[in-house]
Design an enzyme around this catalytic site. Structure first.
Site, mmCIF file in Angstrom:
data_model
loop_
_atom_site.group_PDB
_atom_site.id
_atom_site.type_symbol
_atom_site.label_atom_id
_atom_site.label_comp_id
_atom_site.label_asym_id
_atom_site.label_seq_id
_atom_site.Cartn_x
_atom_site.Cartn_y
_atom_site.Cartn_z
ATOM 1 N N TRP A 258 0.834 -1.223 0.000
ATOM 2 C CA TRP A 258 0.000 0.000 0.000
ATOM 3 C C TRP A 258 0.864 1.267 0.000
ATOM 4 C CZ3 TRP A 258 -1.777 3.261 4.464
ATOM 5 C CH2 TRP A 258 -2.738 4.213 4.059
ATOM 6 N N ASP B 176 0.958 -8.982 0.679
ATOM 7 C CA ASP B 176 -0.410 -8.454 0.697
ATOM 8 C C ASP B 176 -0.641 -7.407 -0.392
ATOM 9 O OD1 ASP B 176 -3.001 -8.238 2.147
ATOM 10 O OD2 ASP B 176 -2.353 -6.168 2.440
ATOM 11 N N TYR C 172 -4.963 -0.601 -4.606
ATOM 12 C CA TYR C 172 -3.621 -0.036 -4.392
ATOM 13 C C TYR C 172 -3.053 0.455 -5.725
ATOM 14 C CZ TYR C 172 -3.780 -2.252 0.244
ATOM 15 O OH TYR C 172 -4.145 -2.636 1.518
ATOM 16 N N LEU D 115 3.016 0.495 12.257
ATOM 17 C CA LEU D 115 3.795 1.688 12.634
ATOM 18 C C LEU D 115 2.971 2.971 12.495
ATOM 19 C CD1 LEU D 115 7.240 0.848 10.948
ATOM 20 C CD2 LEU D 115 6.623 0.676 13.372
ATOM 21 N N LYS E 73 9.950 9.320 13.111
ATOM 22 C CA LYS E 73 10.448 10.126 11.992
ATOM 23 C C LYS E 73 9.720 11.458 11.815
ATOM 24 C CE LYS E 73 9.836 8.386 7.819
ATOM 25 N NZ LYS E 73 9.904 7.275 6.860
ATOM 26 N N ARG F 68 5.879 9.257 3.478
ATOM 27 C CA ARG F 68 4.468 9.037 3.121
ATOM 28 C C ARG F 68 3.609 10.266 3.375
ATOM 29 N NH1 ARG F 68 1.335 3.817 5.320
ATOM 30 N NH2 ARG F 68 2.874 2.842 3.941
ATOM 31 N N GLU G 139 15.466 -3.092 9.445
ATOM 32 C CA GLU G 139 15.242 -2.637 10.822
ATOM 33 C C GLU G 139 13.955 -3.254 11.379
ATOM 34 O OE1 GLU G 139 17.391 -0.875 12.669
ATOM 35 O OE2 GLU G 139 15.957 -1.298 14.274
HETATM 36 N N1 LIG Z 1 -6.816 -3.511 4.853
HETATM 37 C C1 LIG Z 1 -6.599 -2.216 4.853
HETATM 38 O O1 LIG Z 1 -7.527 -1.401 4.856
HETATM 39 C C2 LIG Z 1 -5.178 -1.736 4.826
HETATM 40 C C3 LIG Z 1 -4.890 -0.368 5.046
HETATM 41 C C4 LIG Z 1 -3.555 0.025 5.041
HETATM 42 C C5 LIG Z 1 -2.558 -0.902 4.825
HETATM 43 N N2 LIG Z 1 -2.858 -2.219 4.607
HETATM 44 C C6 LIG Z 1 -1.807 -3.249 4.382
HETATM 45 O O2 LIG Z 1 -0.870 -3.209 5.446
HETATM 46 C C7 LIG Z 1 0.431 -2.988 4.912
HETATM 47 C C8 LIG Z 1 1.255 -2.221 5.920
HETATM 48 O O3 LIG Z 1 0.641 -0.974 6.201
HETATM 49 P P1 LIG Z 1 1.514 0.345 6.266
HETATM 50 O O4 LIG Z 1 2.367 0.452 5.047
HETATM 51 O O5 LIG Z 1 0.601 1.458 6.593
HETATM 52 O O6 LIG Z 1 2.469 -0.017 7.521
HETATM 53 P P2 LIG Z 1 3.279 0.906 8.513
HETATM 54 O O7 LIG Z 1 4.326 0.013 9.072
HETATM 55 O O8 LIG Z 1 2.372 1.566 9.488
HETATM 56 O O9 LIG Z 1 3.937 2.057 7.616
HETATM 57 C C9 LIG Z 1 4.921 1.737 6.665
HETATM 58 C C10 LIG Z 1 5.624 3.004 6.200
HETATM 59 O O10 LIG Z 1 6.319 3.627 7.289
HETATM 60 C C11 LIG Z 1 7.618 4.032 6.852
HETATM 61 N N3 LIG Z 1 8.597 3.185 7.551
HETATM 62 C C12 LIG Z 1 8.546 1.826 7.684
HETATM 63 N N4 LIG Z 1 9.583 1.369 8.393
HETATM 64 C C13 LIG Z 1 10.312 2.451 8.746
HETATM 65 C C14 LIG Z 1 11.491 2.599 9.503
HETATM 66 N N5 LIG Z 1 12.118 1.556 10.047
HETATM 67 N N6 LIG Z 1 11.980 3.849 9.672
HETATM 68 C C15 LIG Z 1 11.347 4.929 9.135
HETATM 69 N N7 LIG Z 1 10.229 4.837 8.393
HETATM 70 C C16 LIG Z 1 9.697 3.610 8.203
HETATM 71 C C17 LIG Z 1 7.637 3.853 5.338
HETATM 72 O O11 LIG Z 1 7.075 4.983 4.682
HETATM 73 P P3 LIG Z 1 7.921 6.219 4.067
HETATM 74 O O12 LIG Z 1 9.288 5.732 3.737
HETATM 75 O O13 LIG Z 1 7.149 6.656 2.896
HETATM 76 O O14 LIG Z 1 7.937 7.271 5.135
HETATM 77 C C18 LIG Z 1 6.680 2.690 5.163
HETATM 78 O O15 LIG Z 1 6.146 2.580 3.874
HETATM 79 C C19 LIG Z 1 0.171 -2.264 3.583
HETATM 80 O O16 LIG Z 1 1.233 -2.370 2.679
HETATM 81 C C20 LIG Z 1 -1.040 -3.007 3.094
HETATM 82 O O17 LIG Z 1 -0.655 -4.249 2.521
HETATM 83 C C21 LIG Z 1 -4.156 -2.628 4.608
#
Ligand SMILES: NC(=O)c1ccc[n+]([C@@H]2O[C@H](COP(=O)([O-])OP(=O)(O)OC[C@H]3O[C@@H](n4cnc5c(N)ncnc54)[C@H](OP(=O)(O)O)[C@@H]3O)[C@@H](O)[C@H]2O)c1
Length: 329
Positions: free
Chosen positions: A21, A49, A54, A214, A222, A232, A297
């Protein structure tokens, strides 16, 4: 890697999984997606996933190209899609979104084409749809299972009552009910996983594939001093997410939380994910990443997990004040 059963099903899912996503197509290209999926797979991640909505289908296409190139044994990984929002955005016509039999079947066929696979391991109803009888949804999902196009079906952001209603219908017709739910679960958002779904876990044994562990990156710290470029919350079109996520009170808590991670000698990212998978009702937490360093990480959460004891949990509860109150009787 640790593997957990997806609810009461026999499917083993890696405790950490990987999703696309926002990142796929919007932020990263095929070569980075290939690198990140490769790192995940090499660390034992077996679930990838995705969803029709998306990047309006482009995310599934990108994942499909990577999967094809990787030539991994199809039996070694799980891939998902979700239907509800459609992929045409504002151009969606009435039957090009939602959970009708027509859209669920057409969206499944389209996801199979975009992902270049013969079947989806997991297929989710991305949201509940008040305009479709639950009988139609349950029958359609069972039809797709019978056809071999999907193996397990589930829900995302359904209420506990809606999930139980799907099970009631499934039981009445001797069909298969939803195996898993995909809820948001992180230190800020705990109600469903720690309160509302408790009876569902107990009675029908729901698996959970957690999103945004996260809180879109907020829990990494961050955003403590503003919005860094290329992240993001800086992406045009995601103002709604920025407004929801970057709330002063939340940022204040994350600043205080830094001390906990610091004392443990771990990153806030790894600790936040470890906090999430510390809940035994979590089957898998889906990681999102735009860079190799982030993913590496975040995978360290598995090493941090044994260090998350009651005193750490209590400190986190005190800092954030988000622990749901359960009735005392
Ligand atoms: N069912 C639903 O309605 C729904 C909704 C949302 C997501 N999802 C699923 O859940 C998955 C995960 O959700 P999410 O992407 O929102 O997860 P998240 O872990 O909350 O956010 C991930 C984002 O945080 C940043 N990040 C991740 N690790 C980091 C680190 N170690 N240090 C600094 N920044 C970091 C990156 O974005 P940047 O680099 O851009 O800052 C990364 O893309 C999605 O890919 C999707 O498959 C489902």
């Amino acid at each position: 890697m640790e593997y957990r059963r997806l609810g009461r099903s026999g499917l083993q899912v890696s405790l950490l999984s990987f999703g696309s996503w926002v990142s796929f197509h919007k932020q990263i290209d095929d070569s980075i997606a290939d690198e990140l999926m490769g790192i995940a797979y090499d660390h034992g991640v077996n679930f990838f996933d995705n969803a029709e909505v998306y990047a309006l289908g482009k995310s599934e296409e990108m994942m499909g190209r990577v999967l094809k190139k990787k030539k991994w044994d199809r039996t070694s990984y799980i891939v998902s899609s979700k239907a509800y929002f459609g992929w045409r955005g504002k151009e969606n016509k009435p039957n090009q979104h939602g959970l009708s039999r027509k859209h669920l079947i057409e969206a499944c066929n389209e996801a199979l084409q975009r992902l270049q696979v013969d079947y989806l391991d997991l297929y989710f109803c991305h949201r509940p749809d008040k305009n479709v009888p639950i009988e139609e949804v349950v029958w359609t999902m069972n039809h797709l299972i019978q056809q071999g196009k999907i193996l397990y079906w589930g829900t995302s952001e359904w209420s506990g009552v809606e999930i139980m209603e799907a099970h009631r219908v499934a039981q009445a017709y001797r069909l298969i009910g939803p195996t898993m739910e995909q809820p948001e679960y992180n230190i800020f958002n705990r109600h469903k996983m720690e309160n509302e779904y408790l009876e569902v876990f107990k009675n029908v044994g729901l698996g959970t594939t957690i999103w945004s562990p996260l809180a879109s990156g907020l829990l990494t710290g961050k955003y403590n001093d503003g919005i860094p470029e290329g992240t993001r919350l800086a992406i045009p079109g995601f103002e709604w997410l920025k407004d929801r996520t970057l709330v002063e009170e939340k940022v204040k808590s994350v600043r205080a939380y830094h001390q906990v991670a610091h004392e443990m000698g771990v990153s806030m990212a790894a600790l936040s994910i470890a906090w999430c998978i510390n809940n035994p009702n979590v089957s898998t937490a889906i990681l999102g990443a735009t860079r190799k360093e982030q993913l590496l990480e975040n995978l360290k959460a598995l090493e941090v997990l044994p260090k998350v004891d009651d005193s750490i949990m209590q400190r986190i509860d005190e800092i954030f004040g988000t622990k749901p109150r359960l009735p005392e009787y």
